[in-house]
Design a protein around this motif. Structure first.
Motif, mmCIF file in Angstrom:
data_model
loop_
_atom_site.group_PDB
_atom_site.id
_atom_site.type_symbol
_atom_site.label_atom_id
_atom_site.label_comp_id
_atom_site.label_asym_id
_atom_site.label_seq_id
_atom_site.Cartn_x
_atom_site.Cartn_y
_atom_site.Cartn_z
ATOM 1 N N LEU A 127 0.874 -1.120 -0.201
ATOM 2 C CA LEU A 127 0.058 -0.216 0.022
ATOM 3 C C LEU A 127 1.060 1.216 0.126
ATOM 4 O O LEU A 127 0.527 2.273 -0.833
ATOM 5 N N LYS A 128 2.029 1.189 0.770
ATOM 6 C CA LYS A 128 2.912 2.412 0.868
ATOM 7 C C LYS A 128 3.616 2.554 -0.568
ATOM 8 O O LYS A 128 3.723 3.911 -1.189
ATOM 9 N N ALA A 129 3.938 1.659 -1.236
ATOM 10 C CA ALA A 129 4.530 1.592 -2.777
ATOM 11 C C ALA A 129 3.578 2.325 -3.415
ATOM 12 O O ALA A 129 3.773 3.074 -4.460
ATOM 13 N N LYS A 130 2.246 1.894 -3.341
ATOM 14 C CA LYS A 130 1.186 2.537 -4.226
ATOM 15 C C LYS A 130 0.987 3.991 -3.905
ATOM 16 O O LYS A 130 0.661 4.740 -4.855
ATOM 17 N N GLU A 131 0.941 4.285 -2.690
ATOM 18 C CA GLU A 131 0.951 5.811 -2.163
ATOM 19 C C GLU A 131 1.848 6.620 -2.742
ATOM 20 O O GLU A 131 1.532 7.618 -3.233
ATOM 21 N N ARG B 14 3.545 -16.471 -0.965
ATOM 22 C CA ARG B 14 4.151 -16.200 -2.346
ATOM 23 C C ARG B 14 3.390 -15.174 -2.973
ATOM 24 O O ARG B 14 4.091 -14.327 -3.706
ATOM 25 N N THR B 15 2.039 -15.075 -2.979
ATOM 26 C CA THR B 15 1.220 -14.114 -3.652
ATOM 27 C C THR B 15 1.551 -12.729 -3.120
ATOM 28 O O THR B 15 1.899 -11.650 -4.067
ATOM 29 N N VAL B 16 1.451 -12.616 -1.763
ATOM 30 C CA VAL B 16 1.650 -11.298 -1.158
ATOM 31 C C VAL B 16 3.062 -10.844 -1.618
ATOM 32 O O VAL B 16 3.404 -9.462 -2.284
ATOM 33 N N MET B 17 4.173 -11.763 -1.686
ATOM 34 C CA MET B 17 5.412 -11.356 -2.063
ATOM 35 C C MET B 17 5.679 -11.077 -3.607
ATOM 36 O O MET B 17 6.277 -9.879 -4.003
ATOM 37 N N ASP B 18 4.867 -11.603 -4.542
ATOM 38 C CA ASP B 18 4.587 -11.365 -5.580
ATOM 39 C C ASP B 18 4.075 -9.856 -5.969
ATOM 40 O O ASP B 18 4.503 -8.991 -6.942
ATOM 41 N N GLN B 19 2.799 -9.768 -5.425
ATOM 42 C CA GLN B 19 2.271 -8.519 -5.483
ATOM 43 C C GLN B 19 3.291 -7.190 -5.003
ATOM 44 O O GLN B 19 3.044 -6.002 -5.697
ATOM 45 N N TYR B 20 4.036 -7.617 -4.040
ATOM 46 C CA TYR B 20 4.820 -6.606 -3.356
ATOM 47 C C TYR B 20 6.022 -6.053 -4.687
ATOM 48 O O TYR B 20 6.148 -4.950 -4.816
ATOM 49 N N SER B 21 6.636 -7.203 -5.069
ATOM 50 C CA SER B 21 7.681 -7.016 -6.102
ATOM 51 C C SER B 21 6.816 -6.297 -7.231
ATOM 52 O O SER B 21 7.629 -5.067 -7.648
ATOM 53 N N ALA B 22 5.863 -6.642 -7.801
ATOM 54 C CA ALA B 22 5.279 -6.127 -9.021
ATOM 55 C C ALA B 22 5.037 -4.510 -8.639
ATOM 56 O O ALA B 22 5.183 -3.705 -9.340
ATOM 57 N N THR B 23 4.117 -4.221 -7.447
ATOM 58 C CA THR B 23 4.021 -2.899 -6.923
ATOM 59 C C THR B 23 5.477 -2.066 -7.001
ATOM 60 O O THR B 23 5.233 -0.780 -7.441
ATOM 61 N N VAL B 24 6.429 -2.521 -6.317
ATOM 62 C CA VAL B 24 7.494 -1.756 -6.431
ATOM 63 C C VAL B 24 8.120 -1.330 -7.700
ATOM 64 O O VAL B 24 8.654 -0.496 -8.133
ATOM 65 N N HIS B 25 8.099 -2.615 -8.655
ATOM 66 C CA HIS B 25 8.763 -2.371 -9.795
ATOM 67 C C HIS B 25 7.747 -1.339 -10.552
ATOM 68 O O HIS B 25 8.453 -0.453 -11.226
ATOM 69 N N ASN B 26 6.599 -1.335 -10.411
ATOM 70 C CA ASN B 26 5.966 -0.252 -11.025
ATOM 71 C C ASN B 26 6.184 1.169 -10.450
ATOM 72 O O ASN B 26 6.355 2.092 -11.434
#
Lengths: 144, 144
Positions: A127-131, B14-26
């Motif tokens: 959520l932080k990264a989205k923010e 694993r899903t939460v980790m993948d979502q975090y990676s994708a959000t940070v890369h975006n």
């Protein structure tokens, strides 16, 4: 036994999780009659059960349960707390947090503690990264 | 933004980790000039910096660093301890373990704490699963 280590670096959590899954699935394939482990203990050259100590059968079921939880997902916080409250070793999990001592079946409680915390933190960080992304777009006048 | 949620159940780590990676890369793709975030704060309708509070730039670099550590792997225990000792919020990590309060940049310390513990526990459990398998094979006289 297939160990899925191709996609990620050797030492990352995903690799460790994949190796654990593969090892437990191999264990399940080999151990066709788990009841044979009921009176056995995990000490080399000393497989007879001691009173009160967890048997290899206890380990077998715990290792399977942890693998299912890891692969299938986190339980809701309330359910997890109820389950934790059922552990005899629950108190030890809270107070011995800083130590490296890994108690016997207490391991399952420790596993769930860290899994759920990591899950919670990563969800928050996502959520932080989205923010950060959204505010940058606001500042630079980019379409959102 | 590609979110890799196909292989695993929605709620698993694993899903939460993948979502975090994708959000940070975006985030990294969108934020082309991170320095623009230097004096900004993550409060809606109030982006001006307050003295001492972490800026959006601090968040940006923290979120990137956590993603690299998550994807690339765990640091050796000694290095991690040295890094942890450098955090002002280190004490809070140890004592507020049981609380759900997630402090500001303290999040990074909490993330590393739980990541390394989970890594350690899973490595230990993998050895346990191998041990159960081996002893079962000994008991049943199977080739090892």
């Amino acid at each position: 036994m297939q160990v899925l280590t191709k996609r990620y670096p050797k030492n990352c959590l995903r690799t460790v999780m994949d190796q654990y899954s593969a090892t437990v699935h191999n264990m399940e394939q080999v151990v066709m009659f788990p009841s044979l482990l009921r009176d056995m203990q995990p000490h080399a050259h000393e497989h007879q059960a001691q009173a009160g100590a967890p048997s290899l059968y206890n380990y077998f079921t715990m290792l399977k349960a942890i693998c299912v939880d890891m692969d299938q997902g986190l339980q809701p916080w309330e359910e997890w707390q109820v389950r934790m409250a059922g552990y005899k070793g629950n108190e030890a999990v809270e107070t011995e947090e800083g130590k490296e001592v890994l108690g016997q079946l207490n391991l399952e409680a420790q596993f769930h503690l860290h899994l759920s915390r990591l899950h919670h933190i990563l969800t928050h960080l996502t959520l932080k990264a989205k923010e950060v992304t959204r505010i940058y777009q606001e500042i630079t006048g980019q379409a959102m």
